[in-house]
Motif scaffolding. Structure first.
Motif, PDB file in Angstrom:
ATOM      1  N   ILE A   6     -13.849  17.588 -28.831  1.00 15.68           N
ATOM      2  CA  ILE A   6     -14.154  19.057 -29.144  1.00 15.68           C
ATOM      3  C   ILE A   6     -12.807  19.520 -29.448  1.00 15.68           C
ATOM      4  N   PRO A   7     -13.012  20.770 -30.322  1.00 20.05           N
ATOM      5  CA  PRO A   7     -11.572  21.425 -30.647  1.00 20.05           C
ATOM      6  C   PRO A   7     -10.873  21.819 -29.225  1.00 20.05           C
ATOM      7  N   GLY A  14     -15.175  31.495 -23.270  1.00 22.50           N
ATOM      8  CA  GLY A  14     -16.598  31.751 -23.204  1.00 22.50           C
ATOM      9  C   GLY A  14     -17.147  30.424 -23.388  1.00 22.50           C
ATOM     10  N   ARG A  15     -18.471  30.384 -23.635  1.00 25.38           N
ATOM     11  CA  ARG A  15     -19.255  29.224 -23.513  1.00 25.38           C
ATOM     12  C   ARG A  15     -19.514  28.582 -24.734  1.00 25.38           C
ATOM     13  N   SER A  16     -19.371  27.339 -24.879  1.00 24.97           N
ATOM     14  CA  SER A  16     -19.625  26.584 -26.252  1.00 24.97           C
ATOM     15  C   SER A  16     -20.248  25.278 -25.887  1.00 24.97           C
ATOM     16  N   THR A  17     -21.374  24.780 -26.748  1.00 16.80           N
ATOM     17  CA  THR A  17     -22.010  23.641 -26.488  1.00 16.80           C
ATOM     18  C   THR A  17     -21.992  22.617 -27.447  1.00 16.80           C
ATOM     19  N   TYR A  18     -21.838  21.338 -27.195  1.00 17.37           N
ATOM     20  CA  TYR A  18     -21.632  20.092 -28.234  1.00 17.37           C
ATOM     21  C   TYR A  18     -22.478  19.039 -27.938  1.00 17.37           C
ATOM     22  N   SER A  19     -22.952  18.435 -28.928  1.00 18.21           N
ATOM     23  CA  SER A  19     -23.947  17.265 -28.864  1.00 18.21           C
ATOM     24  C   SER A  19     -23.414  16.128 -29.389  1.00 18.21           C
ATOM     25  N   PHE A  20     -23.465  14.882 -28.826  1.00 20.68           N
ATOM     26  CA  PHE A  20     -23.001  13.782 -29.246  1.00 20.68           C
ATOM     27  C   PHE A  20     -24.106  12.626 -28.995  1.00 20.68           C
ATOM     28  N   ASP A  21     -24.265  11.615 -29.979  1.00 24.85           N
ATOM     29  CA  ASP A  21     -25.090  10.777 -30.137  1.00 24.85           C
ATOM     30  C   ASP A  21     -24.150   9.344 -30.002  1.00 24.85           C
ATOM     31  N   CYS A  22     -24.353   8.640 -28.895  1.00 23.40           N
ATOM     32  CA  CYS A  22     -23.464   7.349 -28.911  1.00 23.40           C
ATOM     33  C   CYS A  22     -24.346   6.165 -28.905  1.00 23.40           C
ATOM     34  N   ASN A  39     -28.387   3.575 -26.784  1.00 26.76           N
ATOM     35  CA  ASN A  39     -28.641   4.821 -27.597  1.00 26.76           C
ATOM     36  C   ASN A  39     -28.631   6.155 -26.324  1.00 26.76           C
ATOM     37  N   ILE A  40     -27.448   6.529 -26.359  1.00 29.17           N
ATOM     38  CA  ILE A  40     -26.982   7.858 -25.461  1.00 29.17           C
ATOM     39  C   ILE A  40     -26.913   9.022 -26.022  1.00 29.17           C
ATOM     40  N   HIS A  41     -27.326   9.852 -25.643  1.00 32.33           N
ATOM     41  CA  HIS A  41     -27.298  11.472 -26.177  1.00 32.33           C
ATOM     42  C   HIS A  41     -26.427  11.952 -24.857  1.00 32.33           C
ATOM     43  N   ALA A  42     -25.347  12.748 -25.572  1.00 33.31           N
ATOM     44  CA  ALA A  42     -24.540  13.449 -24.249  1.00 33.31           C
ATOM     45  C   ALA A  42     -24.466  15.005 -24.795  1.00 33.31           C
ATOM     46  N   GLU A  43     -24.790  15.949 -23.781  1.00 32.66           N
ATOM     47  CA  GLU A  43     -24.855  17.214 -24.194  1.00 32.66           C
ATOM     48  C   GLU A  43     -23.673  18.032 -23.261  1.00 32.66           C
ATOM     49  N   VAL A  44     -22.621  18.465 -23.998  1.00 31.94           N
ATOM     50  CA  VAL A  44     -21.416  18.836 -23.341  1.00 31.94           C
ATOM     51  C   VAL A  44     -21.434  20.468 -23.518  1.00 31.94           C
ATOM     52  N   VAL A  45     -21.211  21.129 -22.389  1.00 32.67           N
ATOM     53  CA  VAL A  45     -21.181  22.732 -22.032  1.00 32.67           C
ATOM     54  C   VAL A  45     -19.738  22.729 -21.801  1.00 32.67           C
ATOM     55  N   ALA A  46     -19.107  23.602 -22.639  1.00 32.28           N
ATOM     56  CA  ALA A  46     -17.625  23.942 -22.279  1.00 32.28           C
ATOM     57  C   ALA A  46     -17.556  25.457 -21.927  1.00 32.28           C
ATOM     58  N   GLN A  47     -16.900  25.597 -20.971  1.00 36.02           N
ATOM     59  CA  GLN A  47     -16.516  27.004 -20.758  1.00 36.02           C
ATOM     60  C   GLN A  47     -15.019  27.319 -20.575  1.00 36.02           C
ATOM     61  N   LEU A  52      -8.130  27.484 -17.627  1.00 38.93           N
ATOM     62  CA  LEU A  52      -9.099  26.413 -17.452  1.00 38.93           C
ATOM     63  C   LEU A  52     -10.216  26.230 -18.527  1.00 38.93           C
ATOM     64  N   ILE A  53     -10.645  24.941 -18.519  1.00 38.07           N
ATOM     65  CA  ILE A  53     -11.701  24.658 -19.382  1.00 38.07           C
ATOM     66  C   ILE A  53     -12.602  23.923 -18.341  1.00 38.07           C
ATOM     67  N   THR A  54     -14.022  24.299 -18.142  1.00 37.73           N
ATOM     68  CA  THR A  54     -14.755  23.412 -17.526  1.00 37.73           C
ATOM     69  C   THR A  54     -15.736  22.678 -18.504  1.00 37.73           C
ATOM     70  N   LEU A  55     -15.971  21.528 -18.167  1.00 35.96           N
ATOM     71  CA  LEU A  55     -16.806  20.736 -18.959  1.00 35.96           C
ATOM     72  C   LEU A  55     -18.257  20.274 -18.115  1.00 35.96           C
ATOM     73  N   ASP A  56     -19.315  20.627 -18.435  1.00 37.80           N
ATOM     74  CA  ASP A  56     -20.569  20.059 -17.849  1.00 37.80           C
ATOM     75  C   ASP A  56     -21.059  19.005 -18.892  1.00 37.80           C
ATOM     76  N   ILE A  57     -21.341  17.770 -18.479  1.00 43.45           N
ATOM     77  CA  ILE A  57     -21.750  16.716 -19.248  1.00 43.45           C
ATOM     78  C   ILE A  57     -23.028  16.028 -18.711  1.00 43.45           C
ATOM     79  N   ALA A  58     -23.930  16.346 -19.513  1.00 44.08           N
ATOM     80  CA  ALA A  58     -25.334  15.655 -19.229  1.00 44.08           C
ATOM     81  C   ALA A  58     -25.646  14.496 -20.116  1.00 44.08           C
ATOM     82  N   ILE A  59     -26.128  13.517 -19.695  1.00 43.27           N
ATOM     83  CA  ILE A  59     -26.270  12.303 -20.691  1.00 43.27           C
ATOM     84  C   ILE A  59     -27.720  11.585 -20.130  1.00 43.27           C
ATOM     85  N   SER A  60     -28.311  11.314 -21.508  1.00 43.08           N
ATOM     86  CA  SER A  60     -29.619  10.603 -21.182  1.00 43.08           C
ATOM     87  C   SER A  60     -29.663   9.532 -22.206  1.00 43.08           C
ATOM     88  N   GLY A  61     -30.550   8.824 -22.166  1.00 47.40           N
ATOM     89  CA  GLY A  61     -30.752   7.692 -23.247  1.00 47.40           C
ATOM     90  C   GLY A  61     -31.075   6.308 -22.576  1.00 47.40           C
TER      91      GLY A  61
END
Length: 184
Positions: A6-7, A14-22, A39-47, A52-61
Motif C-alpha cells: 500500500i502507498p 482517514g480510511r482507505s481500503t485495499y484488496s489483494f488476491d494471493c 487462493n487467498i483474498h485479503a481485504e485491508v482497511v488502513a486508517q 499512527l496507521i492502523t491496519l485491519d486485515i481480513a483473509i479468506s480463501g
C-alpha cells in the motif's frame, strides 16, 4: 510498486481500503514458505492518523493441503483469519510490541506480504484431515484407507505373523547373529 503493498508516503488521512488476491505466485515469493499453492483474498482497511496507521486485515480463501491420513490433496478453507496491526511512523521498520510496528515514514510503500503470509499460517491447523461430507463420513481416499487398514498390526491374522519355524532369509539370519552376539 510491489503488488502486495500500500502507498505509505501518499496515504491520505482517514480510511482507505485495499484488496489483494494471493495465489501460487504470492507464496512462491515468500522465502521458505510452508504453503505451495493457495487462493487467498485479503481485504485491508488502513486508517491513517497524525503519527499512527492502523491496519485491519481480513483473509479468506483456500490453501492446497495434503491430508495427514491418506496423503491426498484437498483445498482447506481459510475463513475469518487476519488481524489488526498498529504502525507508528518513525525511522525504520521494526517491531515495537505485539502487533505494533515502527515503519520508515520516508518509504514510498509498505509491503504487506509477510504479514498476510503470517496471518494465513497462524490460521492453519497442525494436522490436516479431509473434511467430512454432509453425512459425517470421511472424504479421505478409500483405497488408501483400505491399504492402511491392511497394514495395521492390530488387524493382522495369526497366519500373517512370522514365527521362528518360518524360513528366514540368510542375510537377515546373519544380521540377527551379529545382533545377538553384540549383546555379549
Amino acid at each position: 510498486m510491489n503488488p502486495y503493498s500500500i502507498p505509505l508516503r501518499n496515504l491520505q488521512r482517514g480510511r482507505s481500503t485495499y484488496s489483494f488476491d494471493c495465489g501460487q505466485e504470492f507464496f512462491a515469493g515468500i522465502e521458505d514458505s510452508l504453503i505451495d499453492d493457495a487462493n487467498i483474498h485479503a481485504e485491508v482497511v488502513a486508517q491513517r492518523g497524525e503519527q499512527l496507521i492502523t491496519l485491519d486485515i481480513a483473509i479468506s480463501g483456500t490453501v492446497r493441503a495434503v491430508c495427514d491420513i491418506c496423503l491426498g490433496e484437498f483445498d482447506y478453507e481459510v475463513e475469518d483469519c487476519g488481524g489488526h496491526l498498529t504502525l507508528r511512523l518513525g525511522e525504520e521498520l521494526r517491531e515495537i510490541g505485539d502487533d505494533v510496528y515502527e515503519v520508515d515514514e520516508r518509504a514510498d510503500e509498505l509491503d504487506l506480504s509477510q504479514w498476510i503470509y503470517e496471518f494465513v499460517c497462524v490460521s492453519l491447523p497442525i494436522r490436516f484431515e479431509h473434511p467430512e461430507d454432509e453425512n459425517g463420513n470421511s472424504t479421505c481416499d478409500p483405497d488408501m484407507l483400505a491399504r492402511l487398514e491392511d497394514l495395521d498390526p492390530a488387524n493382522r491374522e495369526e497366519d500373517d505373523v512370522p514365527t521362528e519355524s518360518d524360513e528366514i532369509d540368510p542375510r537377515w539370519a546373519k544380521l540377527a547373529y551379529l545382533k545377538d552376539n553384540d549383546k555379549n
